[in-house]
Scaffold this motif. Structure first.
Motif, short mmCIF file in Angstrom:
data_model
loop_
_atom_site.label_atom_id
_atom_site.label_comp_id
_atom_site.label_asym_id
_atom_site.label_seq_id
_atom_site.Cartn_x
_atom_site.Cartn_y
_atom_site.Cartn_z
N PHE A 97 0.88 -1.24 0.07
CA PHE A 97 -0.10 0.08 -0.03
C PHE A 97 0.66 1.20 0.10
N THR A 98 0.64 2.00 -1.13
CA THR A 98 1.55 3.24 -1.16
C THR A 98 0.30 4.41 -1.49
N GLY A 99 0.79 5.53 -1.53
CA GLY A 99 0.01 6.73 -1.81
C GLY A 99 -0.83 6.90 -0.57
N VAL A 100 -2.06 6.95 -1.14
CA VAL A 100 -3.00 7.28 0.03
C VAL A 100 -3.45 5.95 0.43
N THR A 101 -2.91 5.52 1.69
CA THR A 101 -3.03 4.09 2.29
C THR A 101 -4.49 4.18 2.81
N PRO A 102 -4.97 3.00 3.01
CA PRO A 102 -6.15 2.48 3.58
C PRO A 102 -6.19 2.97 5.12
N ALA A 103 -7.54 3.34 5.42
CA ALA A 103 -7.76 3.36 7.13
C ALA A 103 -7.38 1.90 7.49
N ARG A 104 -6.95 1.50 8.84
CA ARG A 104 -6.70 0.52 9.28
C ARG A 104 -6.83 0.12 10.83
N ALA A 105 -7.28 -0.96 11.38
CA ALA A 105 -7.10 -1.12 12.51
C ALA A 105 -6.11 -2.72 12.56
N ALA A 106 -5.33 -2.73 13.62
CA ALA A 106 -4.63 -3.84 14.03
C ALA A 106 -4.79 -4.35 15.56
N PHE A 107 -5.06 -5.66 15.58
CA PHE A 107 -5.24 -5.91 17.22
C PHE A 107 -4.40 -7.53 17.17
N GLU A 108 -3.89 -7.67 18.56
CA GLU A 108 -3.56 -8.85 18.89
C GLU A 108 -4.77 -9.68 19.16
N VAL A 109 -4.98 -10.93 18.93
CA VAL A 109 -6.03 -11.63 19.25
C VAL A 109 -5.61 -13.09 19.93
N ALA A 110 -6.59 -13.52 20.52
CA ALA A 110 -6.20 -14.83 21.28
C ALA A 110 -5.72 -16.02 20.41
N ALA A 111 -6.38 -15.99 19.33
CA ALA A 111 -5.89 -17.39 18.17
C ALA A 111 -6.36 -16.82 16.88
N ILE A 112 -5.89 -17.29 15.88
CA ILE A 112 -6.03 -17.17 14.57
C ILE A 112 -6.26 -18.77 13.96
N PRO A 113 -7.37 -18.66 13.19
CA PRO A 113 -7.55 -20.26 12.61
C PRO A 113 -6.11 -20.66 11.99
N LYS A 114 -6.33 -22.14 12.21
CA LYS A 114 -4.83 -22.97 11.91
C LYS A 114 -3.65 -22.40 12.33
N GLY A 115 -3.71 -21.56 13.53
CA GLY A 115 -2.50 -21.15 14.00
C GLY A 115 -1.47 -20.11 13.15
N ALA A 116 -2.19 -19.53 12.36
CA ALA A 116 -1.54 -18.39 11.76
C ALA A 116 -1.06 -17.37 12.43
N LEU A 117 -0.25 -16.71 12.03
CA LEU A 117 0.50 -15.26 12.64
C LEU A 117 -0.42 -14.10 12.41
N VAL A 118 -1.15 -14.24 11.15
CA VAL A 118 -1.88 -13.02 10.82
C VAL A 118 -3.09 -13.46 10.04
N GLU A 119 -3.88 -12.57 10.03
CA GLU A 119 -5.04 -12.57 9.08
C GLU A 119 -5.50 -11.11 8.79
N ILE A 120 -5.76 -10.74 7.45
CA ILE A 120 -6.10 -9.58 7.20
C ILE A 120 -7.33 -9.50 6.24
N GLU A 121 -8.15 -8.69 6.60
CA GLU A 121 -9.47 -8.48 5.68
C GLU A 121 -9.49 -6.96 5.07
N ALA A 122 -10.19 -6.77 4.02
CA ALA A 122 -10.11 -5.62 3.45
C ALA A 122 -11.67 -5.10 2.80
N VAL A 123 -11.64 -3.98 2.81
CA VAL A 123 -12.82 -3.24 2.12
C VAL A 123 -12.41 -2.32 0.91
N ALA A 124 -13.09 -2.46 -0.32
CA ALA A 124 -12.64 -2.09 -1.53
C ALA A 124 -13.60 -1.30 -2.24
N VAL A 125 -13.52 -0.18 -2.80
CA VAL A 125 -14.64 0.54 -3.24
C VAL A 125 -14.15 0.75 -4.95
#
Length: 127
Positions: A97-125
């Motif tokens: 992401f460069t230029g006008v970057t998206p708004a973002r929230a980032a959280f530590e969570v108790a667990a992510i499916p399959k033991g992943a280190l990260v999961e990212i969702e997005a909204v695009a227009v």
């Protein structure tokens, strides 16, 4: 309102009863993407950088199927297994992401499916 499911073989299939993405009234809502390489069905790596890169690559593939790209993203949410990985995740995120970057929230969570280190969702227009 019209809804359209977006699906591509270039991103991992949904792990449950949900769509990879849904397009509604010109907005694409991309479900949380785990760092699964669709070619192997396995995590792209064991470190936060490689997992972040794969999660974002999966988002790119889904957006491409919808006729969009990362420049259309207006909001992301990043779920981290460990908030101490924030800086390393952020370095990779900044490659996508460069230029006008998206708004973002980032959280530590108790667990992510399959033991992943990260999961990212997005909204695009669509412009």
């Amino acid at each position: 309102m019209t809804k359209e499911a977006i699906a591509t073989n270039n991103a991992p299939a949904a792990l449950g009863p949900y769509s990879q993405a849904v397009k509604a009234n010109g907005t694409v809502y991309v479900s949380g993407q785990l760092p699964i390489d669709p070619a192997t069905g396995e995590f792209a790596g064991t470190d936060i950088q490689s997992q972040t890169r794969q999660s974002l690559t999966n988002i790119q593939a889904i957006l491409q199927e919808a006729g969009l790209d990362l420049s259309n993203v207006v909001k992301t949410t990043v779920l981290l297994d460990n908030i101490d990985d924030f800086a390393a995740m952020n370095e990779v995120y900044a490659e996508f992401f460069t230029g006008v970057t998206p708004a973002r929230a980032a959280f530590e969570v108790a667990a992510i499916p399959k033991g992943a280190l990260v999961e990212i969702e997005a909204v695009a227009v669509a412009e």
